[in-house]
Design an enzyme around this catalytic site. Sequence first.
Site, PDB file in Angstrom:
ATOM      1  N   LYS A 110      40.989  38.320  33.463  1.00  0.00           N
ATOM      2  CA  LYS A 110      39.865  37.535  33.983  1.00  0.00           C
ATOM      3  C   LYS A 110      38.688  37.588  33.007  1.00  0.00           C
ATOM      4  CE  LYS A 110      41.457  38.308  38.680  1.00  0.00           C
ATOM      5  NZ  LYS A 110      41.437  39.073  39.933  1.00  0.00           N
ATOM      6  N   GLN A 141      37.897  43.749  42.491  1.00  0.00           N
ATOM      7  CA  GLN A 141      39.354  43.727  42.408  1.00  0.00           C
ATOM      8  C   GLN A 141      39.957  44.574  43.528  1.00  0.00           C
ATOM      9  OE1 GLN A 141      41.023  41.739  40.285  1.00  0.00           O
ATOM     10  NE2 GLN A 141      42.992  42.392  41.106  1.00  0.00           N
ATOM     11  N   ASP A 192      35.919  34.587  44.702  1.00  0.00           N
ATOM     12  CA  ASP A 192      37.288  34.913  45.120  1.00  0.00           C
ATOM     13  C   ASP A 192      37.649  34.156  46.402  1.00  0.00           C
ATOM     14  OD1 ASP A 192      39.216  36.513  43.972  1.00  0.00           O
ATOM     15  OD2 ASP A 192      38.200  38.390  44.468  1.00  0.00           O
TER      16      ASP A 192
END
Length: 295
Positions: free
Chosen positions: A54, A98, A121
């Site tokens: 990412k 994460q 997200d």
Amino acid sequence: MAAKIISGTEVAGQIREELRKEVTELKEKHNVVPGLVTILVGENPASISYVTGKQKTAKELGFYSLQDNQADNITEESLLGLIDKYNKDPKIHGILVQLPLPKHINETKVLYAIDPKKDVDGFHPVNLGKLMIGEADYLPCTPAGVQQLLIRSGVETSGAEVVVVGRSNIVGKPVTNILLQKQKGANATVTICHTGTKDMASHTRRADILIVAAGKPKAITADMVKEGAVVIDVGVNRIGKSESGKAILCGDVDFEAVKEKASAITPVPGGVGPMTITMLMMNTVKSAKVHAGLV
Ligand code: GUN
């Protein structure tokens, strides 16, 4: 006849090219630089690999990007404090924590703490709720990537029988909600199968489009797939290491056998994976534009 291979690497490359142009224009015309922070707690090898990917992509696209690594004994309070700091930071438009988090940290509480406007997200309940009513600002990245793969590969979803295997909050439930909306690239009849489903194969064999996020290597065998179906494999299973120490990946679908029966199929790696990262970048660019009052 063997299936067409749907290359996520290729489709993701096209979208990244579009984003690169958009980022350059945002900088030149509006002095806006999309900012993304990825927060990693602990040293889970899979999480390190995802976060590294990412960050690498964010840098390649010209973002302001921050990697915030925290030890796995960080307290929940400190992590919430960190999120609060980034919620208030005007240079940051996207905050990604994460998952999974260590057991002593309440994941739901952490996801609730992220400002929904910076939730690139798409995991905050506000954004998931908006998705349910067809008003999403930020779609969760993997399901959004699956939809883009279908659209950009010319797969007709309207009226299609879609069967999703797996009911996770990250993939199964949101992809179902995305594909059943009365919208372009959706409008499908969607069934979800899960570990409580009786006779899974009776459902999967009806699918025109089969989306598999079961978390189990080769859970879908050729006898479970209809001739000519489109198969999207979301699974990423680490089944060993190569001599050079690189993880060997396999999906949730028995690729070699199913590709002889399907009309199109995504490989693992190189299928859904690159799309997930790309959709995160797309959400971050959108957030930067929203924060700058440009949309
Ligand atoms: N863990 C596995 N997939 C994801 C994802 O898409 N986002 C985050 N934050 N964590 C994950």
